[in-house]
Scaffold this active site. Structure first.
Site, PDB file in Angstrom:
ATOM      1  N   HIS A  18      33.258  43.727  42.322  1.00 52.26           N
ATOM      2  CA  HIS A  18      32.818  42.429  42.872  1.00 52.26           C
ATOM      3  C   HIS A  18      31.410  42.148  42.336  1.00 52.26           C
ATOM      4  O   HIS A  18      31.223  42.032  41.134  1.00 52.26           O
ATOM      5  CB  HIS A  18      32.917  42.487  44.398  1.00 52.26           C
ATOM      6  CG  HIS A  18      32.769  41.186  45.114  1.00 52.26           C
ATOM      7  ND1 HIS A  18      32.935  39.978  44.509  1.00 52.26           N
ATOM      8  CD2 HIS A  18      32.446  40.901  46.415  1.00 52.26           C
ATOM      9  CE1 HIS A  18      32.737  38.998  45.387  1.00 52.26           C
ATOM     10  NE2 HIS A  18      32.425  39.537  46.553  1.00 52.26           N
ATOM     11  N   HIS A  39      38.537  36.046  33.846  1.00 48.78           N
ATOM     12  CA  HIS A  39      38.357  35.611  35.234  1.00 48.78           C
ATOM     13  C   HIS A  39      39.711  35.512  35.930  1.00 48.78           C
ATOM     14  O   HIS A  39      40.713  35.205  35.285  1.00 48.78           O
ATOM     15  CB  HIS A  39      37.650  34.252  35.307  1.00 48.78           C
ATOM     16  CG  HIS A  39      37.005  34.013  36.625  1.00 48.78           C
ATOM     17  ND1 HIS A  39      37.647  33.364  37.657  1.00 48.78           N
ATOM     18  CD2 HIS A  39      35.780  34.354  37.083  1.00 48.78           C
ATOM     19  CE1 HIS A  39      36.842  33.317  38.695  1.00 48.78           C
ATOM     20  NE2 HIS A  39      35.700  33.906  38.379  1.00 48.78           N
ATOM     21  N   ASP A  54      28.897  36.408  34.569  1.00 44.87           N
ATOM     22  CA  ASP A  54      28.035  37.589  34.470  1.00 44.87           C
ATOM     23  C   ASP A  54      27.537  37.873  33.064  1.00 44.87           C
ATOM     24  O   ASP A  54      26.665  38.719  32.877  1.00 44.87           O
ATOM     25  CB  ASP A  54      28.783  38.812  35.014  1.00 44.87           C
ATOM     26  CG  ASP A  54      29.009  38.693  36.505  1.00 44.87           C
ATOM     27  OD1 ASP A  54      28.106  38.199  37.190  1.00 44.87           O
ATOM     28  OD2 ASP A  54      30.086  39.081  36.978  1.00 44.87           O
TER      29      ASP A  54
HETATM   30  N1  HAX Z   1      38.445  43.174  29.033  1.00 42.14           N
HETATM   31  C1  HAX Z   1      39.519  43.993  29.002  1.00 42.14           C
HETATM   32  N2  HAX Z   1      40.703  43.727  29.593  1.00 42.14           N
HETATM   33  C2  HAX Z   1      40.805  42.554  30.226  1.00 42.14           C
HETATM   34  C3  HAX Z   1      39.754  41.630  30.278  1.00 42.14           C
HETATM   35  C4  HAX Z   1      38.536  41.977  29.658  1.00 42.14           C
HETATM   36  N3  HAX Z   1      37.471  41.196  29.677  1.00 42.14           N
HETATM   37  N4  HAX Z   1      40.152  40.539  30.976  1.00 42.14           N
HETATM   38  C5  HAX Z   1      41.428  40.788  31.371  1.00 42.14           C
HETATM   39  N5  HAX Z   1      41.829  42.004  30.922  1.00 42.14           N
HETATM   40  C6  HAX Z   1      43.092  42.675  31.180  1.00 42.14           C
HETATM   41  C7  HAX Z   1      43.223  42.972  32.660  1.00 42.14           C
HETATM   42  O1  HAX Z   1      42.592  44.213  32.987  1.00 42.14           O
HETATM   43  C8  HAX Z   1      44.724  43.035  32.830  1.00 42.14           C
HETATM   44  O2  HAX Z   1      45.185  44.283  32.328  1.00 42.14           O
HETATM   45  P1  HAX Z   1      46.421  45.028  33.024  1.00 42.14           P
HETATM   46  O3  HAX Z   1      47.573  44.092  32.916  1.00 42.14           O
HETATM   47  O4  HAX Z   1      46.543  46.279  32.217  1.00 42.14           O
HETATM   48  O5  HAX Z   1      46.022  45.276  34.450  1.00 42.14           O
HETATM   49  C9  HAX Z   1      45.199  41.947  31.881  1.00 42.14           C
HETATM   50  O6  HAX Z   1      44.157  41.785  30.903  1.00 42.14           O
HETATM   51  C10 HAX Z   1      45.459  40.608  32.549  1.00 42.14           C
HETATM   52  O7  HAX Z   1      44.306  40.254  33.287  1.00 42.14           O
HETATM   53  P2  HAX Z   1      44.040  38.750  33.764  1.00 42.14           P
HETATM   54  O8  HAX Z   1      45.216  38.285  34.547  1.00 42.14           O
HETATM   55  O9  HAX Z   1      43.633  37.941  32.582  1.00 42.14           O
HETATM   56  O10 HAX Z   1      42.766  38.889  34.662  1.00 42.14           O
HETATM   57  P3  HAX Z   1      42.585  39.590  36.090  1.00 42.14           P
HETATM   58  O11 HAX Z   1      42.602  38.531  37.132  1.00 42.14           O
HETATM   59  O12 HAX Z   1      43.523  40.752  36.272  1.00 42.14           O
HETATM   60  O13 HAX Z   1      41.120  40.218  35.964  1.00 42.14           O
HETATM   61  C11 HAX Z   1      38.782  40.297  35.598  1.00 42.14           C
HETATM   62  C12 HAX Z   1      39.966  39.403  35.964  1.00 42.14           C
HETATM   63  C13 HAX Z   1      37.494  39.504  35.736  1.00 42.14           C
HETATM   64  C14 HAX Z   1      38.709  41.514  36.562  1.00 42.14           C
HETATM   65  C15 HAX Z   1      38.962  40.784  34.143  1.00 42.14           C
HETATM   66  O14 HAX Z   1      38.974  39.689  33.272  1.00 42.14           O
HETATM   67  C16 HAX Z   1      37.898  41.779  33.707  1.00 42.14           C
HETATM   68  O15 HAX Z   1      38.043  42.979  33.973  1.00 42.14           O
HETATM   69  N6  HAX Z   1      36.807  41.321  33.018  1.00 42.14           N
HETATM   70  C17 HAX Z   1      35.749  42.188  32.579  1.00 42.14           C
HETATM   71  C18 HAX Z   1      34.838  42.590  33.739  1.00 42.14           C
HETATM   72  C19 HAX Z   1      33.964  41.418  34.163  1.00 42.14           C
HETATM   73  O16 HAX Z   1      33.362  40.717  33.368  1.00 42.14           O
HETATM   74  N7  HAX Z   1      33.886  41.196  35.494  1.00 42.14           N
HETATM   75  C20 HAX Z   1      33.125  40.085  36.073  1.00 42.14           C
HETATM   76  C21 HAX Z   1      34.025  38.919  36.464  1.00 42.14           C
HETATM   77  C22 HAX Z   1      33.258  37.733  37.000  1.00 42.14           C
HETATM   78  C23 HAX Z   1      33.308  37.701  38.485  1.00 42.14           C
HETATM   79  O17 HAX Z   1      34.275  37.247  39.089  1.00 42.14           O
HETATM   80  N8  HAX Z   1      32.229  38.217  39.119  1.00 42.14           N
HETATM   81  O18 HAX Z   1      32.129  38.274  40.510  1.00 42.14           O
END
Ligand code: HAX
Length: 388
Positions: free
Chosen positions: A227, A268, A323
């Protein structure tokens, strides 16, 4: 009506998914759309980014932007509530210096509550918002062993100026720091009703715990790496890259994906375009620190990572999220330690979570308030009967 009924159909596939997409209520302060991101009281965030934070706090509580007179009166009201009891510093002096700053923040909110709770939802929320700048400044100073000779608190100064004045750092461009922080606070104040920290804060308040206890709990929820702590991870990620050369950055991104590690700052759960909050911060960086080493890295990442991430069709949004840029900007103005970054997020969110708590406790259901939260859990072995 058919669509409305669909909204309320709970299926087996909804269970054990963290309430993902399950409708639970309405939110009066903000909503998020896939392309324009968060809107505060109907305004897309990009339109609000450069307002003073106090005006946006006013908006979240009053559901309209203030005119000049209302803005001045609101700032005076915050100043009248701003005094922070000195004993908060004594409590901070007892905390372990290697504890995470978010744990300090949570203790700080609780401590303010133990010193001064009125029991009125809005009064307590406003008092907390008014006291956050000084409390944040004390937190930074005492953690870093600068607990002596703390400057007087000028409660009539803006929220950001009060914090910067309390920090009182040498060799820092105060105006630049205030500008970056003001934008940061506005961009992070609220994000719909169902994000974990906001939901947690409202859930705690639904049992009629105090505003302070509710927001301290919300800060604990925000501290998780999935988070709010993602902004800390993002700058740590950028520091690991260490180069703005496009080929090297691309090789790094591919290496992270091969190692099954996230490419921080991209993707996201809801947005399907670049987060406007990232766009605003990129523009600010281009204006204020285009030659900063970390800013140059994120500029390259913004060009390279979406193209690489798009190669994986599972990734719903390969674009930059909120972020990606905040850490580089905070680092540039003097906040070199990323472990503090989530405390700025928490400080901002006190306004949004506080406004939503006040709405749920005093406005929803014609003023009766939302009842105590009590979602249903089935026994594992129980035959599931759904509403179809
Ligand atoms: N890097 C690597 N893999 C990623 C990715 C990224 N930036 N974005 C998505 N994916 C992967 C997911 O882990 C998921 O893999 P699995 O099927 O193996 O579980 C797949 O692609 C589909 O994901 P999605 O449906 O596109 O996105 P989610 O809703 O599952 O996840 C996240 C959203 C933000 C958690 C994800 O994009 C991520 O991990 N990003 C990198 C971390 C990050 O920047 N976090 C901050 C987010 C901003 C926020 O909300 N802050 O509060």
């Amino acid at each position: 009506m058919g669509d409305e009924e669909d909204l309320f159909t709970v299926r087996t596939s909804h269970l054990n998914t963290g309430l993902r997409g399950v409708p639970v209520g309405t939110c009066r302060t903000s909503f998020v759309t896939p392309t324009e991101g968060v809107h505060y009281c109907g305004y897309p965030i990009a339109e609000l980014a450069h307002y003073p934070p106090e005006d946006i706090v006013y908006l979240l509580f009053n559901k309209e932007l203030p005119n000049d007179a209302q803005s001045a009166a609101f700032k005076a009201d915050l100043a009248s509530r701003g005094h922070v009891p000195p004993s908060i510093a004594a409590v901070f002096h007892t905390l372990p210096k290697d504890g995470h700053p978010m744990d300090w923040l949570s203790v700080g909110v609780h401590t303010l509550g133990m010193m001064d709770t009125t029991g009125d939802w809005k009064e307590d929320t406003m008092n907390l918002i008014a006291r956050m700048p000084r409390m944040m400044g004390l937190l930074f100073r005492i953690r870093e062993g600068r607990g002596d000779d703390i400057p007087e608190d000028d409660v009539s100064a803006s929220m950001v100026k009060r914090f910067v004045q309390t920090l009182d750092l040498d060799d820092i461009d105060h105006d630049l720091m205030e500008r970056i922080l003001a934008t940061y606070l506005v961009l992070h104040m609220d994000h719909g009703g169902g994000n974990l920290s906001t939901f947690t804060g409202k859930a705690i308040a639904s049992g009629h715990a105090t505003v302070y206890a509710s927001i301290a709990g919300a800060m604990n929820a925000l501290s998780g790496p999935l988070h709010g702590r993602a902004n800390q991870s993002c700058l740590e990620f950028v520091l690991r890259i260490g180069t703005s050369d496009a080929e090297e950055v691309e090789a790094f991104v591919r290496g992270e994906l091969e190692a099954k590690r996230p490419v921080f700052g991209f993707g996201h759960a809801v947005l399907r375009a670049e987060d406007p909050r990232a766009t605003v911060q990129f523009a600010l960086g281009e204006e204020l620190c285009p030659d900063d080493d970390n800013f140059k890295i994120i500029r390259t990442l913004r060009e390279v990572a979406p193209r690489v991430l798009s190669e994986n069709p599972k990734i719903s949004n390969p674009n930059a999220n909120v972020d990606i840029a905040s850490g580089a900007l905070l680092h540039h103005v003097g906040f070199k330690d990323p472990t503090y970054y989530t405390t700025f997020f928490g400080w901002a969110r006190v306004a949004g979570i506080g406004a939503q708590i006040v709405d749920e406790r005093t406005v929803m259901r014609s003023g009766k308030g939302t009842p105590i939260y009590r979602p249903k859990y089935f026994a594992e072995q129980q035959n599931l009967r759904h509403i179809e």
